[in-house]
Design a protein around this motif. Structure first.
Motif, short mmCIF file in Angstrom:
data_model
loop_
_atom_site.label_atom_id
_atom_site.label_comp_id
_atom_site.label_asym_id
_atom_site.label_seq_id
_atom_site.Cartn_x
_atom_site.Cartn_y
_atom_site.Cartn_z
N LYS A 36 37.66 28.92 37.48
CA LYS A 36 37.04 30.22 37.75
C LYS A 36 37.75 31.34 36.98
O LYS A 36 37.11 32.26 36.45
N ALA A 37 39.09 31.23 36.90
CA ALA A 37 39.85 32.23 36.13
C ALA A 37 39.47 32.14 34.65
O ALA A 37 39.34 33.18 33.97
N TRP A 91 40.08 32.32 45.04
CA TRP A 91 39.82 31.04 44.35
C TRP A 91 40.72 29.93 44.85
O TRP A 91 40.51 28.76 44.52
N ASN A 115 41.72 36.66 44.43
CA ASN A 115 40.28 36.59 44.14
C ASN A 115 39.57 35.54 44.99
O ASN A 115 38.38 35.29 44.81
N LYS A 166 34.78 35.87 29.74
CA LYS A 166 33.73 36.89 29.89
C LYS A 166 34.26 38.28 29.50
O LYS A 166 33.53 39.11 28.94
N ALA A 167 35.54 38.53 29.77
CA ALA A 167 36.13 39.84 29.46
C ALA A 167 36.13 40.10 27.95
O ALA A 167 35.93 41.23 27.52
N LEU A 185 41.13 41.78 36.83
CA LEU A 185 41.22 40.76 37.87
C LEU A 185 42.12 41.26 38.99
O LEU A 185 43.20 41.80 38.72
N LYS A 230 36.59 31.31 33.32
CA LYS A 230 35.28 31.96 33.12
C LYS A 230 35.42 33.47 33.04
O LYS A 230 34.84 34.13 32.18
N ARG A 231 36.23 34.04 33.95
CA ARG A 231 36.38 35.49 34.00
C ARG A 231 37.13 36.00 32.76
O ARG A 231 36.81 37.08 32.24
#
Length: 496
Positions: free
Chosen positions: A239-240, A227, A225, A246-247, A255, A242-243
């Motif tokens: 960053k991971a 990062w 990704n 969010k899921a 991902l 946050k993702r």
């Protein structure tokens, strides 16, 4: 071990079962094949900490497939270890008996710190042989190991009670992910690390290395990704995070680089690693291809090359508790001589039995460091509860039973706690050790006579040179007393 011969290691982890097959080439391991199946043994523990039938069946089917691949590899060239879930499971012995029948090989349960030592050994052999301290982290299904070491030797080994399967059940039930739950998981991971934080930071390290499927998966996601360029960085973890939040649910995790079969445990593994990074102040971590099973192979190779870490552990324990070495070695030498005469009659001509007797003889007076009264019991307790690098729990228990049973009443209850197929062999080793200890009651350097020992079932016939027993009435009295202890458990000691 001969050049080119095959060997194998199997890791019965809380999340996945792994197997590697390799061969030895000029003292190095050349991997030939690897199999991995997501069994999720840890998820099969019920409220009473027992493995449920469905999970056991799934595990045994996997081991049946593994058994086909290692058919033909000799018993001594295969090591199979169980980790956190089998350490916890109350019905582990029942499962192990069935699993050993399927595999055709013994299964060892290793303590957390021994697991950590083996992980470090596997990692160290896949990295450049550089000087300087390195921190190694391995997140498993039920436990997380953190190790500090330099080159091929670990100096600090810890196993913490957190893993991606157990944290998934605890914080992300049904795959649901919320910011609150994620942060709770991170805090729980930091609390676990807090117990070792001060000591590890004091020692320090120049390099951080991650191992195992969980950390490899996180690294893959971070790199694919964009990062991080390589390995894992704190920024990449943020960053991971946050993702993942969010899921909202593991099923919706989309991902790059994340395999579908890892979605359910990815959030928990990420939270654990995030907590470790934060608590220990890690900014960047590289990832190793080696872990527990590679460590098992190199440890096995060391045993073939007579560099058995278990022998170092015995010597260290003797030094730590100030065992009188001259007496320990006298008893050991006599015990091994007697065993050599009886082993064939008893069908115990294997290295495992010989090693167990040798270790028991060297440690038979270990408990004197605590008290002379009941020192055989103190010694057994110390052996059972010490961290002994290289030893499985079963091996420690076997040595402890010998030490417990080398004097006074033969401990029938302790023998009955052992697996059924180990009781008779260990009773017989116990009988030999008792005789050797009696013969050196005087604690002097006088050589023992040329004795002959004949074994027939649980009866031993011990023959001395003519007139020797008459010249040594105290030894005769000791052995006559020993005859009574033998009789109390249905055994016989004949003297001539």
């Amino acid at each position: 071990m001969e050049h080119g011969e095959h060997l194998a290691a199997i890791d019965l982890g809380s999340n996945s079962f792994h197997m590697v097959v390799a061969r030895q080439v000029h003292g190095e391991i050349q991997l030939l094949d690897g199999l991995s199946e997501k069994v999720q043994l840890g998820a099969g523990l019920d409220r009473d900490n027992c493995l449920d039938d469905e999970t056991q069946s799934r595990a045994l089917e996997c081991l049946g497939r593994f058994a086909q691949r290692i058919a033909g590899i000799p018993r001594g060239s295969v090591r199979v270890v169980g980790t956190n879930t089998l350490r916890q499971a109350r019905n582990a012995r029942q499962f192990i008996d069935r699993a050993e029948e399927v595999l055709g090989h013994d299964i060892e349960i290793v303590a957390g710190r021994e697991e950590a030592r083996l992980i470090y050994l596997g990692v160290a052999h896949t990295l450049a042989d550089d000087a300087g301290q390195r921190l190694v982290v391995d997140i498993g299904g039920g436990s997380t190991e953190l190790i500090i070491g330099e080159r091929f030797e670990s100096s600090e080994t810890e196993s913490l009670h957190m893993g991606c399967v157990s944290f998934a059940k605890r914080f992300f039930a049904q795959g649901n992910i919320t910011e609150k739950a994620f942060d709770k998981a991170v805090t729980a991971a930091r609390q676990e690390v807090l117990s070792i934080h001060a000591n590890y930071r004091r020692i320090g390290w120049q390099q951080s290395v991650g191992a195992s499927g969980t950390i490899k998966a996180i690294s893959q996601v971070c790199v694919e990704n964009g990062w991080s360029d390589t390995g894992i960085t704190l920024e990449g973890l943020k960053k991971a995070r946050k993702r993942v939040i969010k899921a909202g649910n593991a099923d919706k995790l989309d991902l790059k680089g994340l395999r579908e079969d890892r979605r359910l445990i990815f959030p928990s593994g990420l939270a654990i690693l995030y907590g470790i990074f934060e608590q220990l102040g890690i900014e960047q971590m590289e990832v190793s291809s080696g872990a527990l099973r590679e460590g098992l192979l190199y440890d096995l190779l060391g045993r073939f090359g007579h560099e058995d870490v278990r022998d170092r552990s015995i010597q260290s324990l003797m030094n730590r508790h100030h065992v009188e070495r001259s007496q320990a070695e006298r008893v050991c030498e006599t015990a091994m001589s007697l065993f050599g005469q009886a082993a064939s009659d008893w069908g115990l001509e294997d290295e495992e039995m010989s090693d167990t007797l040798r270790w028991g003889a060297l440690l038979h007076e270990l408990g004197l460091a605590v008290s002379h009264s009941q020192f055989h019991k103190h010694g057994a307790y110390l052996i059972t509860n010490s961290d002994l690098p290289g030893f499985s729990r079963q091996e420690q228990q076997a040595v402890a039973v010998l030490v417990r049973g080398h004097r006074r009443k033969i401990p029938v209850s302790a023998l009955e706690e052992l697996p059924a197929d180990e009781r008779e062999p260990l009773l017989r080793l116990c009988l030999v050790l008792r005789i050797a200890a009696r013969l050196h009651h005087a604690r002097c350097d006088e050589a023992t006579p040329a004795m002959k020992l004949k074994a027939e079932g649980n009866a031993l016939a011990l023959a001395f040179p003519e007139g020797w027993l008459d010249e040594h009435p105290l030894t005769l009295a000791d052995l006559e007393q020993e005859q009574e202890y033998f009789q109390a458990v249905g055994c016989e000691l004949r003297l001539s």
